[in-house]
Design a protein around this motif. Sequence first.
Motif, PDB file in Angstrom:
ATOM      1  N   LEU A  33     -15.925   4.438  19.602  1.00  0.00           N
ATOM      2  CA  LEU A  33     -16.802   5.618  19.527  1.00  0.00           C
ATOM      3  C   LEU A  33     -16.054   6.872  19.054  1.00  0.00           C
ATOM      4  O   LEU A  33     -16.368   7.992  19.443  1.00  0.00           O
ATOM      5  N   LYS A  34     -15.031   6.627  18.216  1.00  0.00           N
ATOM      6  CA  LYS A  34     -14.144   7.696  17.749  1.00  0.00           C
ATOM      7  C   LYS A  34     -14.902   8.805  17.012  1.00  0.00           C
ATOM      8  O   LYS A  34     -14.756   9.976  17.321  1.00  0.00           O
ATOM      9  N   GLU A  35     -15.745   8.404  16.052  1.00  0.00           N
ATOM     10  CA  GLU A  35     -16.462   9.419  15.264  1.00  0.00           C
ATOM     11  C   GLU A  35     -17.448  10.178  16.140  1.00  0.00           C
ATOM     12  O   GLU A  35     -17.646  11.370  15.990  1.00  0.00           O
ATOM     13  N   GLU A  36     -18.040   9.439  17.078  1.00  0.00           N
ATOM     14  CA  GLU A  36     -19.074  10.049  17.910  1.00  0.00           C
ATOM     15  C   GLU A  36     -18.505  11.130  18.831  1.00  0.00           C
ATOM     16  O   GLU A  36     -19.201  12.072  19.188  1.00  0.00           O
ATOM     17  N   MET A  37     -17.274  10.967  19.241  1.00  0.00           N
ATOM     18  CA  MET A  37     -16.710  11.975  20.157  1.00  0.00           C
ATOM     19  C   MET A  37     -16.036  13.142  19.430  1.00  0.00           C
ATOM     20  O   MET A  37     -15.622  14.102  20.068  1.00  0.00           O
ATOM     21  N   ALA A  38     -15.958  13.037  18.108  1.00  0.00           N
ATOM     22  CA  ALA A  38     -15.280  14.102  17.363  1.00  0.00           C
ATOM     23  C   ALA A  38     -16.068  15.407  17.466  1.00  0.00           C
ATOM     24  O   ALA A  38     -17.288  15.417  17.480  1.00  0.00           O
ATOM     25  N   GLY A  39     -15.345  16.505  17.566  1.00  0.00           N
ATOM     26  CA  GLY A  39     -15.987  17.811  17.667  1.00  0.00           C
ATOM     27  C   GLY A  39     -14.886  18.840  17.696  1.00  0.00           C
ATOM     28  O   GLY A  39     -13.723  18.482  17.869  1.00  0.00           O
ATOM     29  N   LYS A  40     -15.253  20.125  17.581  1.00  0.00           N
ATOM     30  CA  LYS A  40     -14.159  21.086  17.471  1.00  0.00           C
ATOM     31  C   LYS A  40     -13.415  21.282  18.789  1.00  0.00           C
ATOM     32  O   LYS A  40     -12.317  21.801  18.816  1.00  0.00           O
ATOM     33  N   GLN A  41     -13.996  20.822  19.890  1.00  0.00           N
ATOM     34  CA  GLN A  41     -13.294  20.910  21.156  1.00  0.00           C
ATOM     35  C   GLN A  41     -12.994  19.521  21.722  1.00  0.00           C
ATOM     36  O   GLN A  41     -12.971  19.310  22.923  1.00  0.00           O
ATOM     37  N   SER A  42     -12.811  18.572  20.815  1.00  0.00           N
ATOM     38  CA  SER A  42     -12.430  17.222  21.226  1.00  0.00           C
ATOM     39  C   SER A  42     -10.970  16.996  20.880  1.00  0.00           C
ATOM     40  O   SER A  42     -10.505  17.416  19.817  1.00  0.00           O
ATOM     41  N   TYR A  43     -10.259  16.360  21.776  1.00  0.00           N
ATOM     42  CA  TYR A  43      -8.833  16.108  21.580  1.00  0.00           C
ATOM     43  C   TYR A  43      -8.535  14.654  21.864  1.00  0.00           C
ATOM     44  O   TYR A  43      -8.999  14.110  22.866  1.00  0.00           O
TER      45      TYR A  43
END
Length: 388
Positions: A304-314
Amino acid sequence: KLDERTRDIVKSTVPVLAEHGEAITTHFYKRLLEDHPELKNVFNMTHQKEGKQPRALANAVNAAAQNIDDLTAIAPAADTIAEKHVSLNIQPEHYPIVGEYLLKAIKEVLGDAVNEEVLEAWGAAYGEIADVFIGMEEKKYEASAWTGYRNFTVEKKVKESEEITSFYLQPEDGGSIPFYRPGQYIGLKADIPDYPHTQLRQYSLSDEPGKGYLRISVKREDGTDELPAGLVSTWLHKDVQEGDVLPVSAPAGDFYLDESSNRPIVLLSGGVGLTPLMSMYNKVRNEKEVYFIHAARNGGVHGLKEEMAGKQSYVVYETPSEEDKTLGVYYKAGYVDLDWLRTVVPKDADFYFCGPEGFMRAVNGALHEWGVPAGQINYEFFGPKGTL
Ligand code: FAD
């Protein structure tokens, strides 16, 4: 209501329970499952072999004995257990059998060290504790979307990483998808050909509610030289196909997002522990200040790598590959530690975490060291209830 003498006797047995509790509960499960093999369809037989279930029960009994004057003191822990019982479809009639074998085990393990009066006191105390659980569970069953198992069809099976695969489930009866809170789980009944018992496992719902399906994302537990492969996860990955039907219990669990809080939200996951957090993230990502930190061995096993991507995801990878290093801003090598954590997330936040036990201990330790109030720290165990 228990009289004072009974409560005093129970409390006086706390040191004995601390010393022999696990021996008693191990003996208890052995005898119970010998005499009632039908219960092998209910208990997780791998946890039995690993000794996790006897340990969890011994801890629960010990906590109940210590707090027998006021059982409300253990209400939060009892609630977690009651939610799990509901997902396993535990019924009031199961309690007397358990009580009978627990007393037998106390007697057989402790021998002459316990007299009739102690056994009687424990019999009465068990009855009281059982009534608390039965009462809690009755209310939960009433509020539950359905009781027992409802058939769901696997509509879609999607590989998310080398180890994690998602299953999109639709009710076979065409009825509505139940309401659930982001973070909750379902119970799944696995009837595996060639395995002598049905087995029940919990899987967190990995997408937000209201999407028109239930999604679970399952890690395949491969075997090693010493250990056999995970029973249900291997079966789901290898044998269960799109179109197959799985019996599912209604969403349950007390680990869910407090949507009434106005604090920022920090989600921390290790490995497949990201599933309940993914559901929370998808629910609030556009509405609230939310941070998502995920730890994995490397990008290959990160589902679920793409799904959790966001500007406050690390993303924190233990041993990143060269390709992983091209991930950009949200990438850190090594482990999650307090020095780093305080540079990326606010302290006055609601923290939710889930992952392997070592990861959870590290995160819990870091948050306490930082001074995050206990009421803002929430976590889920992917196994029998433990303590951090
Ligand atoms: P099991 O057969 O139960 O084996 C588990 C592990 O024990 C394996 O690694 C196996 O090698 C090892 N083992 C087997 N025999 C022994 C032995 N004799 N001694 C020591 N070790 C042994 N999992 C997910 O993948 N995704 C989720 O979203 C998820 N959510 C969960 C939510 C909750 C609330 C809970 C409680 C659990 C959740 N789990 C989740 C875990 C899941 O329920 C299963 O435990 C998991 O899939 C492994 O089950 P299994 O039958 O494949 O493995």
